[in-house]
Design a protein around this motif. Structure first.
Motif, PDB file in Angstrom:
ATOM      1  N   ASN A   9       0.826  -1.214   0.000  1.00 53.98           N
ATOM      2  CA  ASN A   9       0.000   0.000   0.000  1.00 53.98           C
ATOM      3  C   ASN A   9       0.857   1.260   0.000  1.00 53.98           C
ATOM      4  OD1 ASN A   9      -2.303  -1.561   0.005  1.00 53.98           O
ATOM      5  ND2 ASN A   9      -2.609  -1.434   2.228  1.00 53.98           N
ATOM      6  N   PHE A  10       1.993   1.196   0.699  1.00 56.07           N
ATOM      7  CA  PHE A  10       2.915   2.341   0.681  1.00 56.07           C
ATOM      8  C   PHE A  10       3.435   2.586  -0.739  1.00 56.07           C
ATOM      9  CE2 PHE A  10       3.917   1.683   5.402  1.00 56.07           C
ATOM     10  CZ  PHE A  10       3.166   2.793   5.766  1.00 56.07           C
ATOM     11  N   VAL A  11       3.733   1.507  -1.443  1.00 56.67           N
ATOM     12  CA  VAL A  11       4.204   1.642  -2.831  1.00 56.67           C
ATOM     13  C   VAL A  11       3.120   2.262  -3.699  1.00 56.67           C
ATOM     14  CG1 VAL A  11       5.022   0.406  -4.874  1.00 56.67           C
ATOM     15  CG2 VAL A  11       5.790  -0.310  -2.599  1.00 56.67           C
ATOM     16  N   LYS A  12       1.892   1.809  -3.532  1.00 57.93           N
ATOM     17  CA  LYS A  12       0.773   2.337  -4.330  1.00 57.93           C
ATOM     18  C   LYS A  12       0.571   3.826  -4.059  1.00 57.93           C
ATOM     19  CE  LYS A  12      -2.900  -0.375  -4.656  1.00 57.93           C
ATOM     20  NZ  LYS A  12      -3.985  -1.317  -4.272  1.00 57.93           N
ATOM     21  N   LYS A  13       0.692   4.218  -2.813  1.00 55.76           N
ATOM     22  CA  LYS A  13       0.546   5.627  -2.456  1.00 55.76           C
ATOM     23  C   LYS A  13       1.653   6.459  -3.098  1.00 55.76           C
ATOM     24  CE  LYS A  13       0.405   8.794   1.487  1.00 55.76           C
ATOM     25  NZ  LYS A  13       0.528   8.917   2.972  1.00 55.76           N
ATOM     26  N   CYS A  14       2.880   5.905  -3.095  1.00 52.42           N
ATOM     27  CA  CYS A  14       4.013   6.616  -3.697  1.00 52.42           C
ATOM     28  C   CYS A  14       3.821   6.758  -5.204  1.00 52.42           C
ATOM     29  CB  CYS A  14       5.312   5.868  -3.398  1.00 52.42           C
ATOM     30  SG  CYS A  14       6.789   6.705  -3.988  1.00 52.42           S
TER      31      CYS A  14
END
Length: 819
Positions: free
Chosen positions: A434-439
C-alpha cells in the motif's frame, strides 16, 4: 549616451509609454493609457507634477518623432522606436523589479518584438532584450505575456526555456522542438479547442527474477490463482495499457471499473505500465519504449549480494554468457538501470560556474529528474544475519560511487522493502504494498505531463487508432488512416503532427522517412514480440538449434525469421493481464502469426530503422542458400574479435586509432546501432566481418577498408589498406562519414551524450581498453606542429616514455590547425 536620454522628462515618459501600449499606439483619452502614463511618472519621473491627463510641455520637440492624429499618437518609424527602446532599457531597466514591471505592464507586441530568453543566440543586427532565467518568475512573466504564441516565437530556438514553457502552459514539451509550421498548427488547433489528458506510464525494470511481474500483480490486488503459482519470467517487455485508474488519490485496478465513457482519457486518470524483461538479450529494446515522460520502478532483489556476479544465480532465467554483461554484479546492473534512465530520459544538465552556488541551486530547481521508485524485493528470503534496511539502501548508494547525478535520481523517501510470497499477504506485507501504491499516485500527480493540454483534434485521432488496435489491427497504412480521419477535419499537416507526437510518447511507432512513412505500427507490444522471438535467449530460443553458427554470430535468414514466428505459435508465452483471463491469447495466436507474415517487410524495415536488425549482402561460409536474404542482429552476436585477427590488423598499413571517448557514459547499445547505420552506407568485408565488439567495412577506394570497435568507454575507428600506404583523403572521408553517424545517434537520446574525439598514443590492438592512452584531439593538435614525431605528452617521464607518429595523426585531422 543615446539621443533620447537628453530629452525632457515628460517627453521621455511619453515616448516610453508609446513603447508599452498595444500596437505602439497611445490614445490620450483612453483611461488605461492615462493610468500607465501616471505609473511611469511615479516610478521613474517623480520630478514631474501629478496629473490625470497625458500632456506635454513642448510639442515642437516631438515633431518627426511622434506621429499624432487626433487623440492618437505613435512613434513615427521603426528605426526611431528601436532607438527609443535602447534609451528605455538603459535608463529604466536597472533592477530586477524594473524588468518585472516591464514584463507585467508592457503590451504583447513590444515583449514579442524585443524579448528573448537568456541563452538565445541572436542573428546579426537583431535587437534583443534578454530575459534572465533566474529568478524563475522572470521567465514566467515572459511566457504569461505571450501565452501560446510563445510556441512560435523565435526564442524557442533556445532549448533552455523549453521546460519553463511546457510547465507554465501545460503543453507537451516535444512540440517545442518541432519545425515552425508544425508549431503554428499546434497553436492554431489549441486555440480552437484543447483538452486535458490525465495519463501516465510506469516502467518496471530490474534483473531477471527480481520480482517485477509479481510486484505488478500485487499492486493490482490479485490474491487468487495467478499469484499462488510460480511467476513465469517476462519475455521481452509486456505493455499493459490503462492498467490502473486513480480515484480519490488511490491506485485501483482499472479492470474492476466498468467503462462508463468512450472517452476514458478525458473521464479517468489512467496509469499504464510496462514490465521490462531482465534478460540482457532484450536490452536492445530499451530505445523502443524508454521515455522521458515515464516514472520508473527499479526492483532489486535484496536477498542477493550486490557484489556477486548475477550469472552465478538462476541461469535458467538469466544467462549473460558471452555478452557485454558477462561478469556484471547485481550492483553493476543497478548502476546500469539508473544510468539508462538518466541517459534515455533525463534532460536536466547543470551548466555554468560550479562555484556559483546560487546559480546551481536555481538550476537544480529547474531540472526535472525523472521519478524513480526503488523496490527492494524478497525481504522474506533474507537470512537472520542481514543488517537493517538502512544498510541495504546505503549499499545501493555505494554502487553509484561519486556520481551525484545518479544519486539525485533516488531518495530514501521513495525506497520500499516488500515481501510477495505466494498466497495471501499478511497485514504487514500488504501494508508495504500500500505504501508503494501511495508513492506511485504521488509520483504520477507530480509528472509535468499529468493533465497536459493537447488539441482536441489530436485526441480524436488517437481515439481512432486505439479503436483500430482494440479491433485487432497491428499495422495501419497511412492511406487507410487518411480516410478514417476525414470526419474529424484533420489535414495532412495535422496527421503528421499527431503521429509524430504519439511516436514520441510511445503510443505507436512511426517514422516519416521514405520507406516507412506509409506504415504505422499501432500495436507496440506486437512489434516487440516479433523481435523477442528472434533474438537469442535460452528461455525461448531453445527451440532453435543452438549448434547453428548463425546463433552466435547474429546472422539469420529471412526464411529463418518466418520459421521462428511460426513456431512461436506452439510456444506462446506472452501473458497479458487483460487477455489471458479469458484464454484469448491461445484463440488469437494463429491470427498473430499470420499478421507477422503479412507485415514481415514492414516489421523488418522498422527494426532496421531502430538499429535492432539490418539486411546484409555478403554471406559467410555458414550462410545457406545462394539467393536467400540474410539479416544481422548485433545484440545476438556473442563472438569476440579473435586475437589472431587483432594481431593481423596490427601488422597492416593503417591510420592512427581514432577514439571517441565517452567519459561519463557510453550507452551499451550505441555500438550496435552504429554497426547497423554503417551497413546502410558501406558493404561488409568478405569473410567474417561481424563480431560482438567489432565490425569491418569496405570502401569504394581500392584496397581500403575500416573497422569500428567498442571498448568499455570508447568507440574506436581505424582505416586499413591491404596493400600500399593508407591514403589521407580516404581516412578523412571515412572519419567524416562515421562521425556524422555517431552524431545522428547521440541526438536520438533525450539527454545529450557527450564525447571527446582523440587518438591512442600507442599502437594498441583494436578493441583493447584505451582510456590510459587517450589523447584529446583539441589538445594534441596544438603541440604536434611540423614535427615528424614527438614525445607523448601523457607518458613523457618514466619507463612508459614513448614517441608519437605525428604524421599519422595529421592524416586523420579534418581541419588543419595553424602551426
Amino acid at each position: 549616451m543615446g539621443k533620447y536620454h537628453t530629452y525632457p522628462s515628460d517627453i521621455r515618459c511619453l515616448l516610453y509609454c508609446l513603447l508599452l501600449v498595444d500596437d505602439y499606439t497611445l490614445d490620450i483619452n483612453e483611461q488605461t493609457h492615462k493610468t500607465l502614463f501616471q505609473e511611469m511618472r511615479k516610478r521613474y519621473y517623480t520630478d514631474l507634477p501629478s496629473s490625470d491627463e497625458i500632456n506635454l510641455t513642448d510639442n515642437r520637440i516631438t515633431e518627426g518623432i511622434i506621429d499624432r492624429k487626433g487623440s492618437f499618437m505613435k512613434i513615427d518609424s521603426a528605426k526611431i522606436r528601436h532607438d527609443v527602446m535602447y534609451a528605455f532599457v538603459t535608463e529604466c531597466l536597472v533592477e530586477d523589479s524594473d524588468l518585472e514591471f516591464f514584463l507585467t505592464t508592457a503590451s504583447y507586441c513590444v515583449v514579442s518584438e524585443y524579448c528573448r530568453s537568456w541563452n538565445y543566440k541572436r542573428s546579426e543586427g537583431e535587437r534583443c532584450l534578454y530575459v534572465p532565467d533566474r529568478p524563475k518568475k522572470m521567465y514566467n512573466h515572459f511566457i504569461d505575456k505571450l501565452q501560446l504564441d510563445i510556441i512560435t516565437h523565435c526564442t524557442v530556438s533556445d532549448r533552455g526555456i523549453h521546460d519553463s514553457i511546457s510547465k507554465r502552459l501545460n503543453i507537451p514539451e516535444e512540440v517545442l522542438r518541432w519545425d515552425i509550421n508544425a508549431r503554428k498548427r499546434f497553436v492554431k488547433n489549441s486555440k480552437q479547442e484543447s483538452v486535458k489528458m490525465f495519463r501516465a506510464r510506469g516502467m518496471i525494470v530490474g534483473c531477471a527474477g527480481a520480482g517485477k511481474t509479481t510486484l505488478l500483480r500485487r499492486l493490482q490486488g490479485r490474491e487468487k490463482t495467478d499469484v499462488d503459482k510460480q511467476t513465469e519470467t517476462t519475455i521481452g517487455l509486456e505493455v499493459h495499457e490503462d492498467l490502473f485508474v486513480i480515484e480519490d488519490n488511490k491506485l485501483i485496478d482499472f479492470s474492476t471499473r466498468k467503462a462508463n465513457s468512450e472517452n476514458q482519457y478525458l473521464d479517468n486518470n489512467v496509469v499504464s505500465m510496462t514490465d521490462f524483461a531482465g534478460q540482457v538479450a532484450y536490452y536492445a529494446c530499451h530505445q523502443v519504449y524508454l521515455s522521458r515522460r515515464a516514472f520508473y520502478i527499479v526492483v532489486i532483489d535484496m536477498s542477493k549480494n550486490l557484489k556477486e556476479e548475477s550469472r552465478m544465480h538462476d541461469t535458467d532465467r538469466h544467462d549473460p554468457t558471452g555478452s557485454l554483461f558477462h561478469s556484471w554484479t547485481y550492483g553493476d546492473y543497478f548502476h546500469f538501470w539508473l544510468q539508462t534512465i538518466n541517459t534515455y530520459c533525463n534532460e536536466g544538465i547543470i551548466q555554468g560556474d560550479p562555484k556559483d552556488t546560487t546559480a546551481i541551486k536555481d538550476a537544480m530547481e529547474n531540472i526535472h529528474f525523472h521519478p524513480v521508485i526503488l523496490i527492494a524485493s524478497h525481504k522474506d528470503q533474507l537470512g537472520s544475519t542481514f543488517n537493517t534496511s538502512d544498510t541495504f539502501y546505503s549499499e545501493l548508494e555505494a554502487c553509484l560511487s561519486k556520481e551525484q547525478t545518479l544519486k539525485r535520481l533516488i531518495s530514501p523517501f521513495q525506497y520500499f522493502e516488500v515481501e510477495c510470497p505466494p498466497g495471501a499477504l499478511t497485514q504487514k506485507q500488504q501494508k508495504s504494498i500500500n505504501f508503494v501504491k501511495k508513492c506511485i499516485v504521488e509520483t504520477v500527480q507530480k509528472l509535468p505531463q499529468w493533465g497536459e493540454e493537447v488539441p482536441l483534434k489530436w485526441f480524436e485521432l488517437e481515439k481512432i487508432l486505439n479503436d483500430e488496435k482494440a479491433n485487432g489491427e497491428k499495422v495501419l497504412k497511412r492511406s487507410q488512416l487518411k480516410e478514417m480521419v476525414k470526419t474529424v477535419s484533420i489535414d495532412e499537416g495535422d496527421l503528421n503532427d499527431v503521429l509524430r507526437f504519439l511516436h514520441e510518447i510511445g503510443k505507436i511507432i512511426y517514422f516519416s522517412v521514405d520507406k516507412l512513412k506509409d506504415t504505422i505500427i499501432i500495436d507496440v507490444q506486437w512489434f516487440v514480440d516479433a523481435f523477442k522471438y528472434i533474438i537469442t535467449d535460452k528461455r525461448h530460443f531453445g527451440r532453435i538449434d543452438n549448434k547453428n553458427p548463425l546463433v552466435n554470430t547474429g546472422k539469420i535468414t529471412g526464411q529463418y525469421v518466418e520459421e521462428v514466428w511460426k513456431r512461436s505459435r506452439d510456444n506462446h508465452d506472452v501473458k497479458h493481464f487483460d487477455k489471458n483471463v479469458n484464454g484469448e491469447n491461445d484463440k488469437n495466436h494463429d491470427f498473430v502469426w499470420l499478421s507477422y507474415k503479412k507485415h514481415k517487410t514492414d516489421i523488418l524495415q522498422y527494426m532496421d530503422k531502430l538499429g535492432l536488425i539490418t539486411k546484409i549482402q555478403t554471406k559467410t561460409k555458414y550462410d545457406v542458400g545462394n539467393d536467400e536474404e540474410m539479416y544481422y542482429i548485433p545484440s545476438m552476436n556473442r563472438t569476440d574479435l579473435p586475437d589472431d585477427k587483432k594481431d593481423a590488423i596490427k601488422q597492416k598499413q593503417k591510420s592512427s586509432l581514432m577514439v571517441y571517448f565517452f567519459k561519463s557514459y557510453l550507452p551499451h547499445f550505441f555500438f550496435f546501432r552504429l554497426v547497423v547505420n554503417c551497413l546502410k552506407k558501406w558493404k561488409v568485408c568478405d569473410g567474417d566481418s561481424f563480431f560482438k565488439n567489432a565490425a569491418f567495412y569496405k570502401t569504394k577506394d581500392a584496397g581500403h577498408y575500416f573497422v569500428i570497435a567498442v571498448s568499455k568507454t570508447s568507440i574506436q575507428l581505424q582505416v586499413l589498406r591491404r596493400d600500399g600506404t593508407v591514403k589521407e583523403e580516404c581516412v578523412k572521408k571515412i572519419r567524416k562519414a562515421v562521425e556524422d553517424l555517431i552524431k545522428e545517434i547521440t541526438e536520438t537520446f533525450h539527454r545529450g551524450i557527450i564525447y571527446d574525439m582523440g587518438f591512442s598514443c600507442r599502437d594498441i590492438k583494436i578493441t583493447d581498453e584505451d582510456e590510459k592512452f587517450f589523447l584529446k584531439e583539441s589538445e594534441i593538435v596544438k603541440e604536434i606542429g611540423n614535427f615528424q614525431e614527438m614525445s607523448c605528452p601523457k607518458h613523457f617521464i618514466g619507463p612508459n616514455d614513448h614517441k608519437i607518429d605525428t604524421n599519422k595523426i595529421r592524416m586523420c585531422l579534418l581541419k588543419r590547425e595553424s602551426t
